[in-house]
Each structure stands twice: as structure tokens, then as C-alpha cells.
Motif scaffolding. Structure first.
Motif, PDB file in Angstrom:
ATOM      1  N   GLY A   1     -42.546  14.979 -37.202  1.00 37.87           N
ATOM      2  CA  GLY A   1     -42.133  15.935 -36.059  1.00 37.87           C
ATOM      3  C   GLY A   1     -42.407  15.421 -34.924  1.00 37.87           C
ATOM      4  N   ILE A   2     -42.917  14.172 -34.781  1.00 36.27           N
ATOM      5  CA  ILE A   2     -43.382  13.482 -33.442  1.00 36.27           C
ATOM      6  C   ILE A   2     -42.063  13.416 -32.658  1.00 36.27           C
ATOM      7  N   ASN A   3     -40.980  12.847 -33.335  1.00 41.23           N
ATOM      8  CA  ASN A   3     -39.915  12.682 -32.480  1.00 41.23           C
ATOM      9  C   ASN A   3     -39.304  13.936 -31.911  1.00 41.23           C
ATOM     10  N   ALA A   4     -39.512  15.002 -32.730  1.00 41.41           N
ATOM     11  CA  ALA A   4     -38.892  16.290 -32.253  1.00 41.41           C
ATOM     12  C   ALA A   4     -39.773  16.876 -31.431  1.00 41.41           C
ATOM     13  N   GLY A   5     -40.887  16.747 -31.403  1.00 39.68           N
ATOM     14  CA  GLY A   5     -41.911  17.140 -30.126  1.00 39.68           C
ATOM     15  C   GLY A   5     -41.435  16.637 -28.878  1.00 39.68           C
TER      16      GLY A   5
ATOM     17  N   GLY B   1     -44.905  14.665 -27.916  1.00 37.92           N
ATOM     18  CA  GLY B   1     -45.307  13.962 -29.131  1.00 37.92           C
ATOM     19  C   GLY B   1     -46.822  14.274 -29.348  1.00 37.92           C
ATOM     20  N   LEU B   2     -47.651  14.377 -28.588  1.00 33.35           N
ATOM     21  CA  LEU B   2     -49.070  14.644 -28.507  1.00 33.35           C
ATOM     22  C   LEU B   2     -49.326  16.109 -29.307  1.00 33.35           C
ATOM     23  N   LEU B   3     -48.581  17.017 -28.557  1.00 35.36           N
ATOM     24  CA  LEU B   3     -48.490  18.461 -28.959  1.00 35.36           C
ATOM     25  C   LEU B   3     -48.046  18.610 -30.547  1.00 35.36           C
ATOM     26  N   SER B   4     -46.981  17.687 -31.027  1.00 32.80           N
ATOM     27  CA  SER B   4     -46.526  17.804 -32.208  1.00 32.80           C
ATOM     28  C   SER B   4     -47.535  17.371 -33.236  1.00 32.80           C
ATOM     29  N   ALA B   5     -48.299  16.123 -32.567  1.00 27.78           N
ATOM     30  CA  ALA B   5     -49.200  15.411 -33.573  1.00 27.78           C
ATOM     31  C   ALA B   5     -50.512  16.409 -33.791  1.00 27.78           C
ATOM     32  N   LEU B   6     -50.654  17.384 -32.683  1.00 22.85           N
ATOM     33  CA  LEU B   6     -51.940  18.063 -32.662  1.00 22.85           C
ATOM     34  C   LEU B   6     -51.737  19.110 -33.759  1.00 22.85           C
ATOM     35  N   LEU B   7     -50.589  19.819 -33.712  1.00 24.99           N
ATOM     36  CA  LEU B   7     -50.122  20.863 -34.512  1.00 24.99           C
ATOM     37  C   LEU B   7     -50.123  20.414 -35.738  1.00 24.99           C
TER      38      LEU B   7
END
Length: 341
Positions: free
Chosen positions: A97-101, A136-142
């Protein structure tokens, strides 16, 4: 044994670099306007008198090849780091999901600021990596928050959470893109498919600083990445500040992926295929696996882009679609292989 592994690694790196140079030569010579190798060399060294050759090579083909090379290296190395941090060989920045974020933030940037900033201007191109990294950081955090259990990060839950995050962010991205006017929607749709069609030297310049800062740092942390493959309890007993180190390494990986996504769109499966091939060829030691993953990633992107722009000429199939056609069966094969194991 280590000498044999090192010799094997050097041979594979040499073969990979030669293959990349070969793809660069093929990419510069083949296309809608076919050029001979002599024409290319004379144009590169400014000894050619034909201005059309200069335009084709320096404004279209060469920046596209350089950008694909940089993105492939970034995705291959970042994918290796993500697989080590999650201890899951099926992990991939795109699948997680990093790409999606990153893509969601870029499309929101294009949608919300289209009246304030020229989306094709220098400022927009330089700002896009920042928005991509934030997404990407938001996605990684989630993902890290939702994939944890009592024993820490759950590798099995990780992919399920990544799929959920990708679905949610992709829905927001689609909604925002549908609200755009037709011209901006066409740009967003082309970008979302993972395309190098609009590559230029400004894209290369906007990506280079991130790579020059983040890549050497990751290559310097190969021993730490080797240790990260151990269990959380083992790492804590060794006195390693697990959360801090994992967060920093993940931040660097997300930065590499998101900065690449910002200039090329969502190019998937490179971060899955390249690390898996590298570890199969040279083992799990990151001092060898990381550089080889970068070389394989670059080669994959260059081959996919060449196929996309020549096989379907005069139409150009985005590199992201070509890699998805290649990567989807590979991912299914990996899943079936792990199930047998």
C-alpha cells in the motif's frame, strides 16, 4: 564458501551491468525513428549534424532511460529492505500500500492545487516527491499500527492490511481523479498506470537528490538489515533499539519508493521480483543482495519500458501495465510455492 559467494556475486553484477548497458543501447537505437549505433554515438558526442537525432535522443529517449534506471534501482533496493523488515518474502511496496498512499497524495495534490500551480511547471514537479513521501509514510504508519499483535509485527497480517490500505487509498484516488476536468484526468490516469511517457530531465533532477541521500545510507546499513531478519525477542535481547531502527529504515525505504512514484506513477512488482531473484542468486547477505536487487530492478524497468513503447507502436503501453502482466503470474507462483513449503 564466502569467497565462492563473492565471486558469484561479482560475476552476476557484471552480467547485470552489461545487460543494462545493452538495454540502454537498444533503447537509444530502436523506436519510431530507428537510429544506428554510430548515429547514437555521434549524437551523444555532439559530432552529428542532424538536429532531429539530437531531439530524439536528448529530449525523449535518454531522459526516459535514465529515469527508468533510477526508479528501477530505487524500487529494487527498497523492496529488499521492506522484505527484511517484515521478514516476509512476499512483501512489496506496491502490495503493502505504500505506492497507493503516495499515489493518493499526488492525485490530491493535482486535484486541489490545479488552479494555484501549473502542474507541468518546475515547482509542481519538485513538490510532487514531498507529497508522495508524505502519502507513503502515512500508508506505512497505518500498516505498522494495524499489522501488529502481541508479539510485534505479524508478517501474515501484513499483506492483508496492505491489501486493505491499497483498496481504500485507491478508492479515494479514483474519486479525486473523476472530479478532475478531462485534461487533468487524462494526466492523472496516465500517471496512475505507471508511465515514463512524460519523462524529462527535470523529473530526473527531482529524483536524484533523494537517491543520493537515501541510497548510500541504506547500503551502509547492510549489517543491521542482516540482523533485522531475526525475531523481535532476539533483537531486543541483543540490546538493539528495535522500534527506532525499524522506523528509520522503513522511513528511508518509503522515501525511495514515494519519490520514484511521484515522477513515474505507480510501478508495481519490481520491489517483489528483484529482491526475490537477488536473494535466490546470492543469498540473504544484504551487502550482496541490495546492490544486485538494484541492478535487477533497473533491468526489469528498462525491459518493460522498451516492450511497452515498441511492441505496441505507435501506441505506448505504460511500463506499470507491462510489469503487472509479468509480475502477477510471478506473485501467484510465489504464493503457491510458499504453500507447498
Amino acid at each position: 564458501m564466502d569467497k565462492f559467494a563473492q565471486k558469484r556475486y561479482l560475476i552476476l553484477m557484471g552480467v547485470g551491468i552489461i545487460a543494462i548497458l545493452l538495454m540502454i543501447c537498444i533503447g537509444l537505437t530502436y523506436g519510431e525513428m530507428k537510429l544506428s549505433l554510430i548515429d547514437v554515438i555521434s549524437t551523444l558526442f555532439h559530432t552529428s549534424n542532424d538536429p532531429s537525432y539530437t531531439v530524439v535522443i536528448f529530449q525523449f529517449r535518454l531522459p526516459r532511460i535514465v529515469l527508468g534506471l533510477l526508479i528501477g534501482i530505487s524500487l529494487g533496493i527498497a523492496g529488499t529492505v521492506v522484505q527484511s523488515l517484515t521478514r516476509n518474502p512476499l512483501a512489496d511496496p506496491g502490495i503493502l500500500g505504500i505506492n497507493a498512499g503516495a499515489g493518493m497524495f499526488i492525485v490530491l495534490f493535482m486535484f486541489l492545487l490545479r488552479d494555484q500551480i501549473d502542474l507541468t511547471g518546475n515547482l509542481a514537479i519538485m513538490l510532487m516527491p514531498l507529497f508522495g513521501i508524505a502519502g507513503g509514510l502515512l500508508s506505512a504508519l497505518l500498516i505498522f499500527l494495524l499489522a501488529k499483535d502481541q508479539n510485534g509485527l505479524n508478517p501474515q497480517r501484513l499483506i492483508l492490511v496492505g491489501i486493505a490500505i491499497t483498496t481504500g487509498f485507491s478508492a479515494i484516488t479514483l474519486y479525486a481523479s473523476l472530479k478532475m476536468d478531462p485534461q487533468d484526468f487524462e494526466k492523472a490516469a496516465s500517471w496512475l498506470s505507471g508511465s515514463l511517457n512524460s519523462a524529462n530531465w527535470l523529473f530526473v533532477i527531482s529524483l536524484l537528490p533523494w537517491m543520493m541521500i537515501l541510497l548510500p545510507w541504506l547500503l551502509y546499513q547492510t549489517r543491521l538489515l542482516d540482523v533485522m531478519r531475526l525475531g523481535d525477542h532476539t533483537l531486543l535481547s541483543l540490546g538493539i533499539p528495535l522500534r527506532q531502527k525499524r522506523t528509520i529504515l522503513m522511513f528511508i525505504s518509503v522515501g525511495l519508493v514515494a519519490s520514484g512514484v511521484a515522477v513515474s506513477g505507480s510501478i508495481g512488482f519490481v520491489g517483489l521480483i528483484a529482491p526475490h531473484m537477488a536473494t535466490q542468486l546470492v543469498g540473504l547477505a544484504h551487502r550482496r543482495a541490495l546492490p544486485l536487487s538494484g541492478v535487477i530492478g533497473a533491468l526489469l524497468v528498462l525491459i518493460a519500458d522498451f516492450i511497452g513503447r515498441t511492441l505496441f507502436s505507435p501506441a505506448q503501453l505504460p511500463v506499470g501495465i507491462v510489469l503487472s502482466i509479468i509480475g502477477a503470474p510471478y506473485f501467484v507462483w510465489l504464493l503457491s510455492r510458499r504453500r507447498k513449503v
